[in-house]
Design a protein around this motif. Sequence first.
Motif, PDB file in Angstrom:
ATOM      1  N   LEU A 145       0.555  -3.311  15.037  1.00  0.00           N
ATOM      2  CA  LEU A 145       0.910  -2.383  13.967  1.00  0.00           C
ATOM      3  C   LEU A 145      -0.279  -1.683  13.329  1.00  0.00           C
ATOM      4  O   LEU A 145      -0.094  -0.870  12.418  1.00  0.00           O
ATOM      5  CB  LEU A 145       1.692  -3.131  12.883  1.00  0.00           C
TER       6      LEU A 145
ATOM      7  N   CYS B  24      -0.141   1.589  10.818  1.00  0.00           N
ATOM      8  CA  CYS B  24      -0.555   1.433   9.422  1.00  0.00           C
ATOM      9  C   CYS B  24      -1.764   2.309   9.097  1.00  0.00           C
ATOM     10  O   CYS B  24      -1.926   2.744   7.945  1.00  0.00           O
ATOM     11  CB  CYS B  24      -0.853  -0.031   9.130  1.00  0.00           C
TER      12      CYS B  24
ATOM     13  N   LEU C  65      -0.240   5.519   8.270  1.00  0.00           N
ATOM     14  CA  LEU C  65       0.378   5.454   6.952  1.00  0.00           C
ATOM     15  C   LEU C  65      -0.667   5.550   5.844  1.00  0.00           C
ATOM     16  O   LEU C  65      -0.423   6.154   4.797  1.00  0.00           O
ATOM     17  CB  LEU C  65       1.175   4.153   6.807  1.00  0.00           C
ATOM     18  N   ALA C  66      -1.840   4.942   6.054  1.00  0.00           N
ATOM     19  CA  ALA C  66      -2.899   5.006   5.052  1.00  0.00           C
ATOM     20  C   ALA C  66      -3.358   6.438   4.837  1.00  0.00           C
ATOM     21  O   ALA C  66      -3.653   6.851   3.700  1.00  0.00           O
ATOM     22  CB  ALA C  66      -4.077   4.125   5.474  1.00  0.00           C
TER      23      ALA C  66
ATOM     24  N   VAL D  90      -0.948   2.027   0.341  1.00  0.00           N
ATOM     25  CA  VAL D  90      -0.679   1.169   1.499  1.00  0.00           C
ATOM     26  C   VAL D  90      -1.355  -0.183   1.320  1.00  0.00           C
ATOM     27  O   VAL D  90      -0.775  -1.229   1.649  1.00  0.00           O
ATOM     28  CB  VAL D  90      -1.141   1.861   2.794  1.00  0.00           C
TER      29      VAL D  90
ATOM     30  N   GLY E 138       0.489  -3.816   1.205  1.00  0.00           N
ATOM     31  CA  GLY E 138       0.094  -4.895   2.111  1.00  0.00           C
ATOM     32  C   GLY E 138      -0.221  -6.178   1.361  1.00  0.00           C
ATOM     33  O   GLY E 138       0.195  -7.269   1.775  1.00  0.00           O
TER      34      GLY E 138
ATOM     35  N   VAL F  81       2.268  -8.339   9.713  1.00  0.00           N
ATOM     36  CA  VAL F  81       2.577  -6.978   9.255  1.00  0.00           C
ATOM     37  C   VAL F  81       1.743  -6.643   8.017  1.00  0.00           C
ATOM     38  O   VAL F  81       1.162  -5.547   7.909  1.00  0.00           O
ATOM     39  CB  VAL F  81       4.087  -6.842   8.947  1.00  0.00           C
TER      40      VAL F  81
ATOM     41  N   LEU G 138      -1.223  -3.683   7.384  1.00  0.00           N
ATOM     42  CA  LEU G 138      -1.244  -2.714   6.285  1.00  0.00           C
ATOM     43  C   LEU G 138      -2.574  -2.761   5.535  1.00  0.00           C
ATOM     44  O   LEU G 138      -3.107  -1.730   5.123  1.00  0.00           O
ATOM     45  CB  LEU G 138      -0.105  -3.010   5.309  1.00  0.00           C
TER      46      LEU G 138
ATOM     47  N   ALA H 166      -8.149   2.175  11.947  1.00  0.00           N
ATOM     48  CA  ALA H 166      -7.095   1.424  12.627  1.00  0.00           C
ATOM     49  C   ALA H 166      -7.394   1.276  14.112  1.00  0.00           C
ATOM     50  O   ALA H 166      -7.158   0.213  14.702  1.00  0.00           O
ATOM     51  CB  ALA H 166      -5.750   2.120  12.429  1.00  0.00           C
TER      52      ALA H 166
END
Length: 471
Positions: free
Chosen positions: A85, A89, A92-93, A101, A105, A134, A138, A415
């Motif tokens: 993930l 993530c 998403l950040a 985010v 997390g 998960v 995050l 990431a």
Amino acid sequence: MTTTSSTVSSPVQSTPSPALADDRARGVARSAPFATAAASIASFLVGMDVLIVNVALPTISRDLGGDMAVQQWVVDGYSLLFAALLLLCGNLADRWGARRVFVCGAALFAAASLFSSFAWSMGALVLGRCLLGVASALILPASMSLINETNPDPKRRAWALALWGAGGASASAVGPLLGGLLTPIHWSLVFAVNVPFCLLVLGLCTRVNPSPQRVRRFDWVGQTLALSGLVILIAGVIEIGALGVASPLAWALVGVGMVLLVAFVRSQAKVRAPMMPLNLFHVRGMQVALLIGFVMIFNWYGMVFICTLFLQNGLGMGAFAAGLVFVPSAFVTIAGNLAGGRIITARGSKFSITLGLAIMIAGFLFEFSYPSPIPVWAIATGLSVVGFGAAITTPAAAGVVLKSVDPAQAGIASAMFNTFRQVGGAVGVAVFGVIATFLPSLTLALRAVFLASALLLALILAFELLRWRER
């Protein structure tokens, strides 16, 4: 690729006045120590949770049942979701803002820790561990983005990354030690101990300015292919370690995972807004950092796995006593992280990476060349040398990632770096575990790991030196 940066409250872009720009700069400066502290504590938590459960597994199994395969999934459920993930993530950040985010997390990490501590069955515990994976996914890329946002000055960023790295490095010793201390009281405490740290992180985040949000399309096809491909591939690698190299199921999983990842890469070349821009692989610094991240954790996790087997099964040491062997390396690694900040500031990231890799190679060769039987002090010394080199290399490589890309892509670049690291760790444990099954003794397996690690790092060092000399 051009991205537009905006905040939710400012839909219309305008040129800020000098006074407003000064206020924002002062806000960033005030946020910096709180963001760095929160990111470093979170890095410690993420690293500790990989290791703390290992010591408690026999006790957990006696209370909740479960065979060896189920126990393995208590450990691997965390790392599997964590690695799979990270790319999602990281996106998403960048899209929702690193601080938001990161806070989500940390909150999920606290909730999942409580859930795990009250697990009523091994199945529930595996679910809790997956939720922790998960949460870690995050946290980690968002923590690097927070450091990047709040430390625009390169020297301050180098120190912040050194503290962030020290947090993760200290977890390698604190995890087994805390597990050994808390398990005799009750195994649930190895999960409940996370909650106060999470509350501290959430408290620090109240003093951190909101992060910018960037308007961009969401690549659902890429996300689905990457997530499913990584999950299936890593599960296949794990099953090779558990079922053996002759397992058709394990190789089928590996094959399907690789097909899905190839499809993912092809999709990234065609979509307008890819989740993992392929142009990042053309950046020289990213190429070096990704390879370094993969090989370093591949070697380290594989070595820790085999060393633990050797100490417990080969020398008959208890789990807690075996964990004590890693304590000197943790303290040396923390010192190396702090020294690494000075070295990066004085000589730059390239010099730091070269020096760190050379020290790690020397540590592995020391352990390989020591005559049999390998004493415990020699293993502890070699681990310390390798840990010191890794401590110098890791923040420098992370700094190269952040300096090599546009700030709008810092989250996804972070990431990618951490995905390569976590995938390398999962593969390292599986590969070195397979090596151990084919060799006649754990002593030979340990020597094979030391030699293979030194050779791999030597190849990476040569690649790094050649790549950066190209014009």
